[in-house]
Design a protein around this motif. Structure first.
Motif, mmCIF file in Angstrom:
data_model
loop_
_atom_site.group_PDB
_atom_site.id
_atom_site.type_symbol
_atom_site.label_atom_id
_atom_site.label_comp_id
_atom_site.label_asym_id
_atom_site.label_seq_id
_atom_site.Cartn_x
_atom_site.Cartn_y
_atom_site.Cartn_z
ATOM 1 N N LEU A 65 1.534 9.115 3.544
ATOM 2 C CA LEU A 65 0.753 8.097 2.836
ATOM 3 C C LEU A 65 -0.116 7.248 3.765
ATOM 4 C CD1 LEU A 65 0.094 6.655 0.151
ATOM 5 C CD2 LEU A 65 2.118 5.239 0.505
ATOM 6 N N LYS A 66 0.480 6.756 4.866
ATOM 7 C CA LYS A 66 -0.252 5.855 5.755
ATOM 8 C C LYS A 66 -1.543 6.525 6.265
ATOM 9 C CE LYS A 66 0.573 3.004 9.762
ATOM 10 N NZ LYS A 66 1.222 3.102 11.049
ATOM 11 N N GLY A 67 -1.407 7.763 6.725
ATOM 12 C CA GLY A 67 -2.569 8.491 7.258
ATOM 13 C C GLY A 67 -3.624 8.712 6.174
ATOM 14 N N LEU A 68 -3.173 9.021 4.965
ATOM 15 C CA LEU A 68 -4.126 9.273 3.871
ATOM 16 C C LEU A 68 -4.870 7.989 3.505
ATOM 17 C CD1 LEU A 68 -1.890 11.618 1.677
ATOM 18 C CD2 LEU A 68 -4.043 12.256 2.784
ATOM 19 N N LYS A 101 -2.242 17.043 5.231
ATOM 20 C CA LYS A 101 -2.014 16.577 6.602
ATOM 21 C C LYS A 101 -3.184 16.927 7.522
ATOM 22 C CE LYS A 101 1.875 16.316 9.744
ATOM 23 N NZ LYS A 101 1.491 17.046 10.937
ATOM 24 N N GLU A 102 -3.673 18.154 7.398
ATOM 25 C CA GLU A 102 -4.684 18.629 8.356
ATOM 26 C C GLU A 102 -6.125 18.476 7.842
ATOM 27 O OE1 GLU A 102 -3.510 20.046 11.271
ATOM 28 O OE2 GLU A 102 -1.413 19.928 10.611
ATOM 29 N N TYR A 103 -6.304 18.491 6.505
ATOM 30 C CA TYR A 103 -7.677 18.492 5.963
ATOM 31 C C TYR A 103 -7.870 17.420 4.881
ATOM 32 C CZ TYR A 103 -7.412 23.048 8.221
ATOM 33 O OH TYR A 103 -7.226 24.046 9.133
ATOM 34 N N PRO A 104 -7.387 16.180 5.126
ATOM 35 C CA PRO A 104 -7.486 15.170 4.058
ATOM 36 C C PRO A 104 -8.927 14.854 3.656
ATOM 37 C CG PRO A 104 -6.835 14.148 6.134
ATOM 38 C CD PRO A 104 -6.777 15.620 6.355
ATOM 39 N N ASN A 105 -9.856 14.869 4.630
ATOM 40 C CA ASN A 105 -11.253 14.570 4.277
ATOM 41 C C ASN A 105 -11.823 15.624 3.341
ATOM 42 O OD1 ASN A 105 -12.588 12.128 5.295
ATOM 43 N ND2 ASN A 105 -11.652 12.774 7.233
ATOM 44 N N LEU A 106 -11.475 16.880 3.620
ATOM 45 C CA LEU A 106 -11.967 17.969 2.768
ATOM 46 C C LEU A 106 -11.389 17.846 1.353
ATOM 47 C CD1 LEU A 106 -13.649 20.537 2.829
ATOM 48 C CD2 LEU A 106 -11.662 21.771 3.709
#
Ligand SMILES: Cc1cc2nc3c(=O)[nH]c(=O)nc-3n(C[C@H](O)[C@H](O)[C@H](O)COP(=O)(O)O)c2cc1C
Ligand code: SF4
Length: 394
Positions: A120-123, A86-91
């Protein structure tokens, strides 16, 4: 023991894509050497060295390879991967891309716990942005020959699908049941191709190691358990939440941080972990002492430890896949025995038989679920005989 604190929050010690840029400036072998040198062990529970796993997958002779991020997070009391997603998907995706580069995979799959569908949508949006920024797709960040894509696949809500071979079965459209090993996934994994399955936290840490170096990583933790660990703390404490602490922290120190010093016991490692009584609070959280995938459940004075044992036993009856006899039969017998104990209807000799059955399950079950299902039951009966039995010893 110092808490790991960064000025601007967790993981603010590294810049976005710093690890990926560094990795792409190196050969695949050099990336794996740095990870091996860091001592990074898998954060999903089993603690297998990440460098060794990547090296085995990298050296398997097959053009088609896969890297899977295990985001099934089903262990009771664990929610640290949810925070990463949720908080660090790019990492997280950065780490998955580094792993893909290291082993020579063109495809990464994020296996997302069914209950996390709301993420899912945010990812998917983050993945789309990464494609636009040339962090996915062809010739990533200008690196000739490095083409890598990430797909997200949903889990279906079974705890056993977090076990890596059951996860692969589930990805292939079969029932989520563990495979016999060998062959191991690094040789014969997804669709029969070499596959590295890594926990979310392991991948995030690989990005930090590439960005900051192996020595920086080793400056935290103990010689055998290098780096930090994310702990999901819940239960009878005033400050539950996700904490990043160096390995080697004692349970006593942890309880002070989370304001749970009145605890009489702490369950480390979730339902499949061990119940540690107050007299052992000086023990350390580390692979060489009390090991955990991240779940810490605090039990205060008022908790009935027999109820706790029954609760965990119910979980395992529900989640056993039923494939092998020790687990299918043993989980049910332990639950029956504990319920009888609660009614005052279990003889001491029968309880001893159940403890012996638990030890057989630890040895003879096919996968980690059955091997660890009796842990909580055995440690609660052994550590709280007065509460469970109304006597001082079993
Ligand atoms: C019943 C069971 C459930 C598991 N659930 C998870 C899980 O949710 N997430 C995870 O990373 N590993 C889980 N594991 C461990 C995986 O099989 C595997 O060891 C791990 O994903 C490897 O990643 P790592 O080396 O980075 O730890 C589970 C194992 C068992 C036996
Ligand atoms: S130990 Fe349990 S979960 Fe694992 S294969 Fe056997 S029955 Fe299935």
């Amino acid at each position: 023991m110092p808490i790991v604190e960064y000025k601007n929050g967790m993981f603010s010690d590294i810049k976005p894509e710093e690890g990926l840029k560094k990795a792409l400036s190196l050969s695949r072998g050099e990336v794996i050497s740095i990870i091996t040198d860091s001592g990074l062990k898998g954060r999903g529970g089993a603690g297998f060295p990440c460098g060794t796993k990547w090296n085995l997958a990298a050296s398997a002779s097959d053009e088609e390879k896969y890297i899977i991020c295990n985001a099934d997070e089903g262990e009771p009391g664990t929610f640290k991967d949810r925070v990463l997603l949720k908080e660090y998907p790019n990492l997280l995706f950065e780490g998955l891309t580094i792993g893909g580069y290291a082993i020579g995979a063109k495809k990464g799959i994020l296996y997302l716990r069914g209950e996390y569908t709301y993420l899912l949508k945010g990812l998917l949006q983050v993945l789309e942005e990464r494609r636009k920024n040339n962090l996915l797709g062809e010739k990533i960040l200008g690196k000739d020959g490095f083409n890598f894509e990430i797909e997200i696949r949903m889990g279906s809500g079974a705890y056993i699908c977090g076990e890596e071979t059951a996860l692969i079965e589930s990805l292939e459209g079969q029932r989520g049941e563990p495979r016999n090993r060998p062959p191991f996934p690094v040789n014969t994994g997804f669709m029969g191709h070499p596959t590295s399955v890594n926990n979310c936290e392991t991948l995030v840490l690989s990005a930090r190691i590439l960005a900051k170096g192996a020595d920086y990583f080793k400056s935290f933790g103990t010689p055998k358990s290098t780096g930090t660990k994310l702990l999901s703390v819940s239960g009878d404490c005033k400050k539950p939440g996700v904490y990043e602490l160096p390995f080697g922290v004692t349970i006593k120190e942890l309880l002070k941080i989370v304001d749970g010093e009145d605890a009489k016991a702490v369950q480390i490692g979730g339902a499949s972990g061990f119940c540690i009584p107050k007299k052992d609070f000086s023990r350390k959280i580390a692979y060489e002492d009390v090991s955990t995938g991240g779940s810490v459940i605090v039990f205060g004075e008022k908790r009935d430890m027999l109820d706790v044992a029954i609760n965990f036993a119910e979980f395992f009856v529900e989640e056993s896949c039923g494939q092998c006899t020790p687990c299918r039969f043993g989980t049910v017998e332990i639950l029956k025995g504990l319920k009888n104990l609660k009614k005052g209807d279990l003889s001491l000799s029968m309880l001893k038989e159940l403890l012996s059955l638990g030890k057989t399950m630890q040895l003879a079950s096919k996968c980690g679920l059955g091997q660890s299902a009796p842990n909580a039951f055995i440690s609660i009966v052994e550590n709280f005989p007065d509460e469970v039995l109304g006597r001082e010893e079993v």
